[in-house]
Design a protein around this motif. Structure first.
Motif, mmCIF file in Angstrom:
data_model
loop_
_atom_site.group_PDB
_atom_site.id
_atom_site.type_symbol
_atom_site.label_atom_id
_atom_site.label_comp_id
_atom_site.label_asym_id
_atom_site.label_seq_id
_atom_site.Cartn_x
_atom_site.Cartn_y
_atom_site.Cartn_z
ATOM 1 N N CYS A 1 0.846 -1.194 0.000
ATOM 2 C CA CYS A 1 0.000 0.000 0.000
ATOM 3 C C CYS A 1 0.883 1.247 0.000
ATOM 4 O O CYS A 1 1.931 1.278 0.656
ATOM 5 C CB CYS A 1 -0.921 0.000 1.216
ATOM 6 S SG CYS A 1 -2.047 -1.417 1.260
ATOM 7 N N ARG A 2 0.450 2.247 -0.745
ATOM 8 C CA ARG A 2 1.256 3.462 -0.875
ATOM 9 C C ARG A 2 0.607 4.605 -0.104
ATOM 10 O O ARG A 2 -0.582 4.891 -0.263
ATOM 11 C CB ARG A 2 1.405 3.842 -2.345
ATOM 12 C CG ARG A 2 2.269 5.078 -2.575
ATOM 13 C CD ARG A 2 2.679 5.219 -4.013
ATOM 14 N NE ARG A 2 3.627 4.182 -4.402
ATOM 15 C CZ ARG A 2 4.926 4.221 -4.125
ATOM 16 N NH1 ARG A 2 5.437 5.257 -3.450
ATOM 17 N NH2 ARG A 2 5.713 3.253 -4.524
ATOM 18 N N PHE A 3 1.408 5.225 0.749
ATOM 19 C CA PHE A 3 0.991 6.396 1.521
ATOM 20 C C PHE A 3 1.884 7.557 1.082
ATOM 21 O O PHE A 3 3.028 7.672 1.537
ATOM 22 C CB PHE A 3 1.151 6.136 3.018
ATOM 23 C CG PHE A 3 0.270 5.035 3.552
ATOM 24 C CD1 PHE A 3 -0.953 5.324 4.147
ATOM 25 C CD2 PHE A 3 0.661 3.703 3.437
ATOM 26 C CE1 PHE A 3 -1.761 4.310 4.638
ATOM 27 C CE2 PHE A 3 -0.145 2.677 3.928
ATOM 28 C CZ PHE A 3 -1.363 2.989 4.529
ATOM 29 N N GLY A 4 1.383 8.391 0.175
ATOM 30 C CA GLY A 4 2.207 9.442 -0.382
ATOM 31 C C GLY A 4 3.357 8.838 -1.172
ATOM 32 O O GLY A 4 3.160 8.034 -2.075
ATOM 33 N N GLU A 5 4.582 9.199 -0.799
ATOM 34 C CA GLU A 5 5.760 8.657 -1.478
ATOM 35 C C GLU A 5 6.257 7.372 -0.824
ATOM 36 O O GLU A 5 7.232 6.778 -1.282
ATOM 37 C CB GLU A 5 6.892 9.706 -1.467
ATOM 38 C CG GLU A 5 6.560 10.976 -2.217
ATOM 39 C CD GLU A 5 6.272 10.707 -3.680
ATOM 40 O OE1 GLU A 5 7.028 9.915 -4.295
ATOM 41 O OE2 GLU A 5 5.298 11.270 -4.206
ATOM 42 N N THR B 1 -6.655 3.004 5.276
ATOM 43 C CA THR B 1 -7.300 4.291 5.052
ATOM 44 C C THR B 1 -6.244 5.387 5.017
ATOM 45 O O THR B 1 -5.343 5.429 5.854
ATOM 46 C CB THR B 1 -8.309 4.576 6.181
ATOM 47 O OG1 THR B 1 -9.281 3.533 6.219
ATOM 48 C CG2 THR B 1 -9.015 5.899 5.947
ATOM 49 N N SER C 1 -4.285 5.744 2.387
ATOM 50 C CA SER C 1 -3.363 5.383 1.316
ATOM 51 C C SER C 1 -3.950 5.816 -0.021
ATOM 52 O O SER C 1 -5.117 6.190 -0.121
ATOM 53 C CB SER C 1 -3.133 3.870 1.304
ATOM 54 O OG SER C 1 -4.308 3.193 0.851
ATOM 55 N N THR C 2 -3.133 5.751 -1.046
ATOM 56 C CA THR C 2 -3.640 6.004 -2.396
ATOM 57 C C THR C 2 -4.052 4.708 -3.071
ATOM 58 O O THR C 2 -4.438 4.708 -4.237
ATOM 59 C CB THR C 2 -2.579 6.710 -3.255
ATOM 60 O OG1 THR C 2 -1.368 5.927 -3.254
ATOM 61 C CG2 THR C 2 -2.277 8.093 -2.696
ATOM 62 N N GLY C 3 -3.966 3.601 -2.336
ATOM 63 C CA GLY C 3 -4.383 2.303 -2.860
ATOM 64 C C GLY C 3 -3.386 1.221 -2.515
ATOM 65 O O GLY C 3 -2.271 1.488 -2.061
ATOM 66 N N GLN D 1 -4.311 -3.886 -8.742
ATOM 67 C CA GLN D 1 -5.031 -3.282 -7.625
ATOM 68 C C GLN D 1 -5.630 -4.346 -6.705
ATOM 69 O O GLN D 1 -6.175 -5.345 -7.171
ATOM 70 C CB GLN D 1 -6.150 -2.377 -8.143
ATOM 71 C CG GLN D 1 -5.670 -1.089 -8.791
ATOM 72 C CD GLN D 1 -5.114 -0.105 -7.769
ATOM 73 O OE1 GLN D 1 -5.509 -0.104 -6.610
ATOM 74 N NE2 GLN D 1 -4.192 0.742 -8.219
ATOM 75 N N SER E 1 -8.233 2.515 -0.121
ATOM 76 C CA SER E 1 -8.007 3.890 0.337
ATOM 77 C C SER E 1 -9.214 4.473 1.065
ATOM 78 O O SER E 1 -9.089 5.478 1.768
ATOM 79 C CB SER E 1 -7.650 4.776 -0.854
ATOM 80 O OG SER E 1 -8.690 4.745 -1.832
ATOM 81 N N GLN E 2 -10.380 3.853 0.926
ATOM 82 C CA GLN E 2 -11.604 4.398 1.514
ATOM 83 C C GLN E 2 -11.816 3.884 2.936
ATOM 84 O O GLN E 2 -11.387 2.776 3.271
ATOM 85 C CB GLN E 2 -12.812 4.030 0.655
ATOM 86 C CG GLN E 2 -12.834 4.656 -0.714
ATOM 87 C CD GLN E 2 -14.114 4.336 -1.472
ATOM 88 O OE1 GLN E 2 -15.008 3.655 -0.973
ATOM 89 N NE2 GLN E 2 -14.209 4.825 -2.693
#
Length: 213
Positions: free
Chosen positions: A52-56, A89, A91-93, A101, A151-152
């Motif tokens: 999962c990606r959180f920003g960078e 929640t 994250s960008t996904g 995905q 992300s939701q």
């Protein structure tokens, strides 16, 4: 979401304790039949890696799925299949190891097995033959899952009724895409789970067994 070695060890311990069954239905009979064996075969604590990606920042974590004995008060012999929140929640996904995905899936299903040979005198041999042919199929007696983007927030995910649907669990073939998605996660069996609702919602997860049932 990060996964240090201590987290894996903790998961293995908790999973082993969580799924320790009480006296099984099969033990109350003269011997296990085809339904007992099919339900017992699928039980375990399972995990599947996600990124999962959180920003960078990318964090590698685990999707957790627990398959355990269902309520003793149920009119049918059932397993409880529980999907735990990815807790991503903000994250960008989330992605699998091949870059596809990964949705968040939260909730519980109750499933039973409808044997084609319910009165067979050789249920163990029948189970081996069924597994050689492909995934075992289970009927979803009841249960709902929240399904949607990781992300939701969990309460914003689509709530799907899976009652009357189908659950399939089978052994993952070596060198398949599913095997590559979970290849570096240590564990016991590698299984592919597919849940299908009447509205054609599909949940497909490759799993590594990290705790005995």
């Amino acid at each position: 979401m990060s996964l240090p070695p201590a987290a894996i060890a903790s998961l293995l311990l908790v999973a082993s304790l969580a799924i320790a069954p009480a006296l099984s239905v099969a033990q109350t009979r003269s011997g296990p039949d085809a339904v007992d064996l099919a339900l017992a075969w699928s039980r375990g604590a399972f995990a599947s890696p996600v990124v999962c990606r959180f920003g960078e920042r990318a964090e590698r974590g685990l999707r957790r799925v627990l398959i355990a004995t269902g309520p003793r008060t149920s009119e049918q012999r059932v397993n409880r299949v529980q999907f735990f929140d990815l807790d991503a929640t903000g994250s960008t996904g989330c992605l699998d190891e091949l870059g596809a995905q990964e949705p968040n899936v939260i909730g519980t299903l109750y499933v039973t097995h409808k044997s084609r040979r319910p009165h067979s005198d050789t249920p163990e041999r029948d189970l081996k033959q069924d597994l050689a042919r492909g995934p075992l199929e289970y009927e979803i007696v009841s249960g709902r899952l929240r399904v949607g983007p990781a992300s939701q927030p969990s309460d914003a995910l689509r709530d799907v009724d899976f009652a009357g649907g189908t659950l399939r669990i089978g052994v993952i073939e070596p060198n398949s895409d599913d095997a590559r998605r979970i290849g570096d996660l240590p564990g016991l069996r590698q299984l592919r789970l597919e849940a299908i609702a009447d509205d054609d919602t599909h949940v497909v997860v490759p799993l590594v067994e990290v705790g005995r049932r």
